[in-house]
Design an enzyme around this catalytic site. Structure first.
Site, mmCIF file in Angstrom:
data_model
loop_
_atom_site.group_PDB
_atom_site.id
_atom_site.type_symbol
_atom_site.label_atom_id
_atom_site.label_comp_id
_atom_site.label_asym_id
_atom_site.label_seq_id
_atom_site.Cartn_x
_atom_site.Cartn_y
_atom_site.Cartn_z
ATOM 1 N N ARG A 66 2.934 3.202 2.360
ATOM 2 C CA ARG A 66 3.157 2.769 0.969
ATOM 3 C C ARG A 66 2.196 3.445 -0.007
ATOM 4 O O ARG A 66 2.486 3.552 -1.198
ATOM 5 C CB ARG A 66 3.081 1.242 0.872
ATOM 6 C CG ARG A 66 4.407 0.604 1.244
ATOM 7 C CD ARG A 66 4.278 -0.836 1.592
ATOM 8 N NE ARG A 66 3.911 -1.014 2.979
ATOM 9 C CZ ARG A 66 3.309 -2.086 3.472
ATOM 10 N NH1 ARG A 66 3.014 -3.082 2.693
ATOM 11 N NH2 ARG A 66 3.017 -2.150 4.745
ATOM 12 N N GLU A 103 -6.225 -6.418 14.578
ATOM 13 C CA GLU A 103 -6.485 -7.754 15.094
ATOM 14 C C GLU A 103 -6.459 -7.723 16.633
ATOM 15 O O GLU A 103 -7.333 -8.271 17.288
ATOM 16 C CB GLU A 103 -5.429 -8.718 14.560
ATOM 17 C CG GLU A 103 -5.872 -10.151 14.628
ATOM 18 C CD GLU A 103 -4.842 -11.078 14.033
ATOM 19 O OE1 GLU A 103 -3.923 -10.590 13.341
ATOM 20 O OE2 GLU A 103 -4.964 -12.279 14.280
HETATM 21 P P1 AMP Z 1 -6.328 -3.546 6.518
HETATM 22 O O1 AMP Z 1 -6.635 -2.312 7.326
HETATM 23 O O2 AMP Z 1 -6.519 -4.824 7.256
HETATM 24 O O3 AMP Z 1 -7.043 -3.527 5.164
HETATM 25 O O4 AMP Z 1 -4.763 -3.514 6.225
HETATM 26 C C1 AMP Z 1 -4.266 -2.709 5.227
HETATM 27 C C2 AMP Z 1 -2.911 -2.130 5.570
HETATM 28 O O5 AMP Z 1 -2.028 -3.080 6.130
HETATM 29 C C3 AMP Z 1 -2.262 -1.619 4.302
HETATM 30 O O6 AMP Z 1 -1.680 -0.344 4.575
HETATM 31 C C4 AMP Z 1 -1.250 -2.671 3.940
HETATM 32 O O7 AMP Z 1 -0.071 -2.057 3.492
HETATM 33 C C5 AMP Z 1 -1.001 -3.469 5.214
HETATM 34 N N1 AMP Z 1 -1.134 -4.924 5.016
HETATM 35 C C6 AMP Z 1 -2.091 -5.733 5.521
HETATM 36 N N2 AMP Z 1 -1.912 -7.012 5.166
HETATM 37 C C7 AMP Z 1 -0.797 -7.047 4.395
HETATM 38 C C8 AMP Z 1 -0.089 -8.089 3.680
HETATM 39 N N3 AMP Z 1 -0.492 -9.360 3.690
HETATM 40 N N4 AMP Z 1 1.001 -7.738 2.966
HETATM 41 C C9 AMP Z 1 1.409 -6.443 2.939
HETATM 42 N N5 AMP Z 1 0.797 -5.432 3.569
HETATM 43 C C10 AMP Z 1 -0.294 -5.711 4.303
#
Ligand code: AMP
Length: 182
Positions: A66, A103
């Protein structure tokens, strides 16, 4: 330029919450309803353009997938190049990779080794739709800096402030979130 309250509302109202996707307990922030809303998409992109036009950037790097949508559009508006940071195994030329924790388990993202080589010490803006734990963005910023370029700032449409992602990433680069979710 700061967003007005009305502009913020237009963007915020265009993002849809999907409960329990992709699994129970997660509220998925669906930005497809921002993209197909011409007023919200234009309000967002014009705001990002006005913020970053004075940053003297050389490239935008977008995170798979995205981050490509917002990053490529913004790069074109700013008249600079766009670099995709992709999930492992997708880029065809020589890459460097960085692993990060999920996770359950680990994932890896990659960038082409020569992606920023058109400019010495290139100034790069990293962009994605959302920061949660910050694992993906941290790995992406590390990759940018490893190529010899510099990650000037990381920009997200949404920041989940109940997690530590933004705080952790701030140790590596400046962070800007258009909207915060708490
Ligand atoms: P993180 O590495 O945990 O910061 O996760 C970020 C990535 O996961 C991004 O590319 C987001 O598009 C996706 N992502 C994580 N949580 C969500 C959420 N609640 N809604 C949409 N996309 C998410």
């Amino acid at each position: 330029m700061e967003l007005t309250t009305n502009e913020k509302q237009i963007i915020e109202n265009s993002i849809r919450d999907i409960k329990d996707f992709p699994k129970e307990g997660i509220v998925f922030k669906d930005i497809t309803t921002l993209l197909n809303n011409k007023e919200a998409y234009a309000t967002l992109m014009n705001h990002l353009h006005s913020r970053y036009k004075e940053y003297n950037l050389d490239y935008i790097a977008g995170i798979d997938a995205r981050g490509f949508i917002f990053g490529a559009a913004l790069a074109q508006m700013l008249g600079i190049g766009f670099v995709p940071i992709r999930k492992k195994g997708k880029l065809p030329y020589t890459t460097i990779g960085e692993k990060y924790a999920l996770e359950y388990g680990i994932d890896e993202i990659e960038v082409h080794l020569d992606a920023f080589s058109g400019v010495n010490n290139a100034r790069v803006l990293l962009i994605d739709d959302l920061i949660a734990t910050g694992g993906t963005a941290n790995a992406a910023a590390t990759l940018i800096n490893q190529t010899g370029a510099k990650c000037i700032e990381a920009c997200f449409i949404l920041g989940l402030t109940f997690l530590d992602g933004i705080k952790t990433l701030k140790e590596k680069t400046d962070v800007y979130t258009v909207l915060e979710v708490d």
